[in-house]
Design a protein around this motif. Structure first.
Motif, mmCIF file in Angstrom:
data_model
loop_
_atom_site.group_PDB
_atom_site.id
_atom_site.type_symbol
_atom_site.label_atom_id
_atom_site.label_comp_id
_atom_site.label_asym_id
_atom_site.label_seq_id
_atom_site.Cartn_x
_atom_site.Cartn_y
_atom_site.Cartn_z
ATOM 1 N N VAL A 219 1.019 -1.166 -0.108
ATOM 2 C CA VAL A 219 0.022 0.219 -0.027
ATOM 3 C C VAL A 219 1.108 1.149 -0.057
ATOM 4 N N LEU A 220 0.590 2.261 -1.043
ATOM 5 C CA LEU A 220 1.630 3.319 -0.970
ATOM 6 C C LEU A 220 0.586 4.495 -0.352
ATOM 7 N N LEU A 221 1.098 5.159 0.573
ATOM 8 C CA LEU A 221 0.411 6.168 1.565
ATOM 9 C C LEU A 221 0.975 7.319 1.153
ATOM 10 N N VAL A 222 0.402 8.460 0.689
ATOM 11 C CA VAL A 222 0.999 9.744 0.316
ATOM 12 C C VAL A 222 0.375 10.925 1.539
ATOM 13 N N ALA A 223 1.162 11.486 2.214
ATOM 14 C CA ALA A 223 0.898 12.508 2.874
ATOM 15 C C ALA A 223 2.067 13.491 3.286
ATOM 16 N N GLY A 224 1.489 14.564 3.794
ATOM 17 C CA GLY A 224 2.463 15.482 4.235
ATOM 18 C C GLY A 224 3.699 14.975 5.244
ATOM 19 N N GLY A 225 4.857 15.719 5.018
ATOM 20 C CA GLY A 225 5.951 15.166 5.632
ATOM 21 C C GLY A 225 6.028 14.879 7.024
ATOM 22 N N GLY A 226 5.077 15.474 7.909
ATOM 23 C CA GLY A 226 5.132 15.253 9.222
ATOM 24 C C GLY A 226 3.961 14.124 9.596
ATOM 25 N N HIS A 227 3.350 13.873 8.759
ATOM 26 C CA HIS A 227 2.509 12.793 9.127
ATOM 27 C C HIS A 227 3.031 11.247 9.044
ATOM 28 N N VAL A 228 4.217 11.397 7.965
ATOM 29 C CA VAL A 228 4.802 10.157 7.756
ATOM 30 C C VAL A 228 6.034 9.635 8.640
ATOM 31 N N LEU A 229 6.520 10.611 9.485
ATOM 32 C CA LEU A 229 7.872 10.324 10.472
ATOM 33 C C LEU A 229 7.471 9.361 11.367
ATOM 34 N N ARG A 230 8.388 8.446 11.527
ATOM 35 C CA ARG A 230 8.297 7.152 12.208
ATOM 36 C C ARG A 230 7.869 7.425 13.619
ATOM 37 N N SER A 231 8.710 8.489 14.217
ATOM 38 C CA SER A 231 8.295 8.492 15.860
ATOM 39 C C SER A 231 6.997 9.132 16.378
ATOM 40 N N LEU A 232 6.463 9.806 15.300
ATOM 41 C CA LEU A 232 5.269 10.672 15.743
ATOM 42 C C LEU A 232 3.880 10.603 14.748
ATOM 43 N N GLY A 233 4.160 10.021 13.674
ATOM 44 C CA GLY A 233 3.124 9.976 12.719
ATOM 45 C C GLY A 233 2.366 8.762 12.400
ATOM 46 N N VAL A 234 1.864 8.645 11.157
ATOM 47 C CA VAL A 234 1.015 7.351 10.962
ATOM 48 C C VAL A 234 1.744 5.942 11.396
ATOM 49 N N PRO A 235 2.983 5.934 11.374
ATOM 50 C CA PRO A 235 3.728 4.629 11.936
ATOM 51 C C PRO A 235 3.427 4.395 13.413
ATOM 52 N N THR A 236 3.166 5.333 14.191
ATOM 53 C CA THR A 236 2.906 5.206 15.628
ATOM 54 C C THR A 236 1.346 4.577 15.943
ATOM 55 N N HIS A 237 0.885 4.251 15.030
ATOM 56 C CA HIS A 237 -0.595 3.692 14.862
ATOM 57 C C HIS A 237 -0.601 2.401 14.518
ATOM 58 N N TRP A 238 0.524 1.654 13.870
ATOM 59 C CA TRP A 238 0.632 0.327 13.273
ATOM 60 C C TRP A 238 0.607 -0.582 14.375
ATOM 61 N N PRO A 239 0.174 -1.578 14.021
ATOM 62 C CA PRO A 239 0.372 -2.995 14.893
ATOM 63 C C PRO A 239 1.835 -3.712 14.768
#
Length: 308
Positions: A219-239
């Motif tokens: 899955v390719l997810l396109v978003a603003g740079g702040g949303h993709v950062l591993r320490s505080l963006g979308v990845p913090t919500h992954w299992p």
């Protein structure tokens, strides 16, 4: 009857002023974290380096919204992945969750795609993002809105549980980025509610991407740079069992702030340490100089009372 959103959420910034200010906020996040990757001694053109990021359940591609080269990179990534049968879906911050092109045929028109996604051209000009969307549609790949619906923003803003999602240091970075991204014009009392909305948006995009997962594809997810950062963006919500990679596009004016080790040409990729906020950084040419904060101050000064 639905209550209106607070004035600071109703304010419509020009796309350029908003994007430039948010670009500055991303530099704040980068500087505070100190984890953005150094430049590689050997740069590799995009999108040939995509294969180094695979396999991945989700590939997050962060942008600065007013940088046309970043939307070009997104379209190239869609084409590259789709041509290899590896693209499960394209999830975009630029459309609200619940809307998708899944029912459209590959030959659908741009008007049909805009209608299916309930596209807001005032906020996200179709001229910029339409080619990204249509590349996926033409390849028979569904495009999914990932952003938190506007109707849910008030509830998110009033939900204190979001305050506990990030560690204190990461939450402080988020609030600093929001403060600086709005040029210090927002009252301090509005920053925590805005951080809640930001985190809720990330959760919405993460949820949409997770629902689109397909074995053996990405899955390719396109978003603003702040949303993709591993320490505080979308990845913090992954299992924990979800494998994701982060590619962050940035304009070259960021070089001095991030202190990279070498200059790079447009569209080249720098490798990052595995524990950084991004796996790769893609540098693109600098944008014309502008004073985004001056533009924002003037816009808010002339805005009707109650919409500032």
């Amino acid at each position: 009857m639905q209550r209106p959103l607070p004035s600071f959420l109703r304010t419509r910034l020009t796309r350029g002023a908003r994007a430039a200010a948010l670009g500055c906020a991303l530099l704040v996040l980068a500087g505070c974290a100190g984890t953005l990757p150094p430049a590689a001694t050997r740069a590799t053109p995009w999108p040939e380096r995509l294969h180094t990021l695979l396999p991945a359940d989700v590939l997050l591609l962060g942008e600065q919204h007013d940088a046309p080269d970043h939307q070009r990179l997104q379209r190239e990534a869609v084409l590259w992945l789709a041509a290899r049968g590896q693209l499960a879906a394209l999830v975009m911050e630029m459309a609200e969750s619940g809307h998708s092109t899944q029912s459209l045929p590959p030959g659908a028109t741009e008007a049909q795609a805009q209608a299916a996604l309930q596209w807001n051209d005032a906020a996200w000009p179709w001229k910029a993002y339409g080619p990204v969307v249509m590349a996926a549609v033409a390849a028979g790949v569904p495009v999914l809105g990932g952003n938190l619906p506007r109707a849910q923003m008030r509830a998110a803003m009033q939900e204190p549980a979001w305050d506990q999602h990030l560690p204190p240091a990461a939450l402080a970075r988020q609030i600093t980025a929001l403060r600086d991204g709005h040029c210090g014009l927002l009252p301090e009392s509005q920053l925590a509610p805005m951080a809640r909305i930001q985190i809720a948006r990330d959760a919405s995009m993460a949820r949409t991407a997770k629902q689109a997962l397909r074995p053996g594809q990405t899955v390719l997810l396109v978003a603003g740079g702040g949303h993709v950062l591993r320490s505080l963006g979308v990845p913090t919500h992954w299992p924990k069992n979800l494998k994701s990679k982060v590619a962050l596009a940035r304009v070259q004016k960021a070089q001095s702030a991030i202190k990279t080790e070498a200059s790079q040409v447009a569209g080249t990729v720098a490798h990052a340490p595995a524990d950084a906020d991004a796996d790769v950084v893609i540098d693109t040419p600098a944008l014309p100089p502008r004073d985004a904060c001056a533009e924002l101050r003037e816009q808010w000064r002339t805005a009707p009372r109650g919409q500032r």
